[in-house]
Scaffold this motif. Structure first.
Motif, PDB file in Angstrom:
ATOM      1  N   GLY A  47       0.780  -1.230   0.000  1.00  0.00           N
ATOM      2  CA  GLY A  47       0.000   0.000   0.000  1.00  0.00           C
ATOM      3  C   GLY A  47       0.809   1.275   0.000  1.00  0.00           C
ATOM      4  O   GLY A  47       0.295   2.323   0.379  1.00  0.00           O
ATOM      5  N   GLY A  48       2.035   1.225  -0.360  1.00  0.00           N
ATOM      6  CA  GLY A  48       2.833   2.441  -0.485  1.00  0.00           C
ATOM      7  C   GLY A  48       3.517   2.862   0.803  1.00  0.00           C
ATOM      8  O   GLY A  48       4.014   3.970   0.893  1.00  0.00           O
ATOM      9  N   GLY A  49       3.522   2.023   1.823  1.00  0.00           N
ATOM     10  CA  GLY A  49       4.256   2.339   3.038  1.00  0.00           C
ATOM     11  C   GLY A  49       3.529   3.249   4.006  1.00  0.00           C
ATOM     12  O   GLY A  49       4.080   3.602   5.038  1.00  0.00           O
ATOM     13  N   ASN A  50       2.293   3.660   3.717  1.00  0.00           N
ATOM     14  CA  ASN A  50       1.541   4.500   4.640  1.00  0.00           C
ATOM     15  C   ASN A  50       0.300   3.736   5.117  1.00  0.00           C
ATOM     16  O   ASN A  50      -0.784   3.909   4.557  1.00  0.00           O
ATOM     17  CB  ASN A  50       1.143   5.810   3.959  1.00  0.00           C
ATOM     18  CG  ASN A  50       0.441   6.746   4.936  1.00  0.00           C
ATOM     19  OD1 ASN A  50       0.453   6.509   6.140  1.00  0.00           O
ATOM     20  ND2 ASN A  50      -0.165   7.792   4.407  1.00  0.00           N
ATOM     21  N   PRO A  51       0.456   2.909   6.138  1.00  0.00           N
ATOM     22  CA  PRO A  51      -0.674   2.105   6.589  1.00  0.00           C
ATOM     23  C   PRO A  51      -1.652   2.862   7.495  1.00  0.00           C
ATOM     24  O   PRO A  51      -2.658   2.310   7.908  1.00  0.00           O
ATOM     25  CB  PRO A  51      -0.001   0.972   7.374  1.00  0.00           C
ATOM     26  CG  PRO A  51       1.240   1.595   7.915  1.00  0.00           C
ATOM     27  CD  PRO A  51       1.681   2.590   6.850  1.00  0.00           C
ATOM     28  N   GLY A  52      -1.400   4.133   7.780  1.00  0.00           N
ATOM     29  CA  GLY A  52      -2.240   4.895   8.701  1.00  0.00           C
ATOM     30  C   GLY A  52      -3.720   4.885   8.359  1.00  0.00           C
ATOM     31  O   GLY A  52      -4.546   4.466   9.172  1.00  0.00           O
ATOM     32  N   PRO A  53      -4.117   5.337   7.141  1.00  0.00           N
ATOM     33  CA  PRO A  53      -5.547   5.326   6.801  1.00  0.00           C
ATOM     34  C   PRO A  53      -6.150   3.930   6.829  1.00  0.00           C
ATOM     35  O   PRO A  53      -7.284   3.744   7.240  1.00  0.00           O
ATOM     36  CB  PRO A  53      -5.579   5.916   5.390  1.00  0.00           C
ATOM     37  CG  PRO A  53      -4.332   6.709   5.273  1.00  0.00           C
ATOM     38  CD  PRO A  53      -3.317   5.999   6.128  1.00  0.00           C
ATOM     39  N   MET A  54      -5.357   2.938   6.407  1.00  0.00           N
ATOM     40  CA  MET A  54      -5.846   1.562   6.415  1.00  0.00           C
ATOM     41  C   MET A  54      -6.089   1.084   7.850  1.00  0.00           C
ATOM     42  O   MET A  54      -7.106   0.448   8.140  1.00  0.00           O
ATOM     43  CB  MET A  54      -4.827   0.655   5.736  1.00  0.00           C
ATOM     44  CG  MET A  54      -5.209  -0.806   5.756  1.00  0.00           C
ATOM     45  SD  MET A  54      -3.842  -1.850   5.273  1.00  0.00           S
ATOM     46  CE  MET A  54      -2.599  -1.423   6.464  1.00  0.00           C
ATOM     47  N   LEU A  55      -5.202   1.399   8.745  1.00  0.00           N
ATOM     48  CA  LEU A  55      -5.369   0.980  10.143  1.00  0.00           C
ATOM     49  C   LEU A  55      -6.563   1.682  10.789  1.00  0.00           C
ATOM     50  O   LEU A  55      -7.292   1.070  11.582  1.00  0.00           O
ATOM     51  CB  LEU A  55      -4.089   1.249  10.928  1.00  0.00           C
ATOM     52  CG  LEU A  55      -2.889   0.392  10.530  1.00  0.00           C
ATOM     53  CD1 LEU A  55      -1.650   0.831  11.294  1.00  0.00           C
ATOM     54  CD2 LEU A  55      -3.178  -1.077  10.746  1.00  0.00           C
ATOM     55  N   ILE A  56      -6.776   2.946  10.445  1.00  0.00           N
ATOM     56  CA  ILE A  56      -7.950   3.654  10.961  1.00  0.00           C
ATOM     57  C   ILE A  56      -9.223   2.996  10.446  1.00  0.00           C
ATOM     58  O   ILE A  56     -10.172   2.761  11.207  1.00  0.00           O
ATOM     59  CB  ILE A  56      -7.900   5.153  10.579  1.00  0.00           C
ATOM     60  CG1 ILE A  56      -6.749   5.831  11.324  1.00  0.00           C
ATOM     61  CG2 ILE A  56      -9.227   5.844  10.880  1.00  0.00           C
ATOM     62  CD1 ILE A  56      -6.453   7.236  10.841  1.00  0.00           C
TER      63      ILE A  56
END
Length: 173
Positions: free
Chosen positions: A121-130
């Motif tokens: 996912g491009g190394g930014n899992p923040g939105p996915m984790l939210i």
């Protein structure tokens, strides 16, 4: 008999003469239940560990394990229901064993998916984790509500059947 039950009987070879002996059939059914439960536990534990122990490759394997476990479980539950047994209505769901198994499956499937999404996912899992933090409890609550509603429906149907029997009315006629 539905096509699903006929197919399941074929897969299980349930028309074999082996099943003619009642004791042998009972013992085989118990052995099959032990095998199915062992498959679920071993697969769930392996699937929960693999994404963390073997990285992305382990996550792919865990995702496959999760899909196989859930598919086999739905076949077992579907066959039982087609034969008149609704496991959601006939057992207590508030048992430590079921909670632990559910947690393992949650770590196995969604845990593997999260690992893969984080990797690809491009190394930014923040939105996915939210999104996962919001969706997981909502999905769990929807499942609990659905199961509770089904249990209530079964209880009401049983109560109506008992009342009809007491009144001497056969609802099947």
């Amino acid at each position: 008999m539905s096509a699903f039950v006929r197919a399941a009987r074929f897969v299980g070879d349930l028309d074999d003469e082996f099943y003619a002996d009642e004791l042998r059939r009972d013992i085989w059914n118990e052995a099959s239940a032990v095998g199915f439960q062992s498959f679920l536990w071993i697969g769930s534990i392996a699937g929960a560990v693999l994404p963390f122990a073997a990285g992305v490759t382990g996550a792919w394997v865990a995702l496959g394990v999760f899909l196989v476990l859930t598919s086999v479980s739905f076949v077992v539950l579907g066959y039982a229901k087609a034969r008149g047994i609704d496991m959601y209505a006939s057992q207590k769901l508030r048992r430590a064993r079921l909670v632990f198994a559910g947690l393992l499956l949650f770590v196995c499937g969604p845990g593997a998916a999260l690992r893969l999404l984080a990797h690809y996912g491009g190394g930014n899992p923040g939105p996915m984790l939210i999104g996962a933090a919001i969706a997981a409890p909502v999905g769990f609550a929807a499942g609990v509500i659905g199961i509770k509603n089904r249990q209530r429906q079964v209880r009401e149907a049983e109560r109506a059947a008992e009342e009809a029997e007491l009144l001497g009315f056969d609802p099947n006629k």
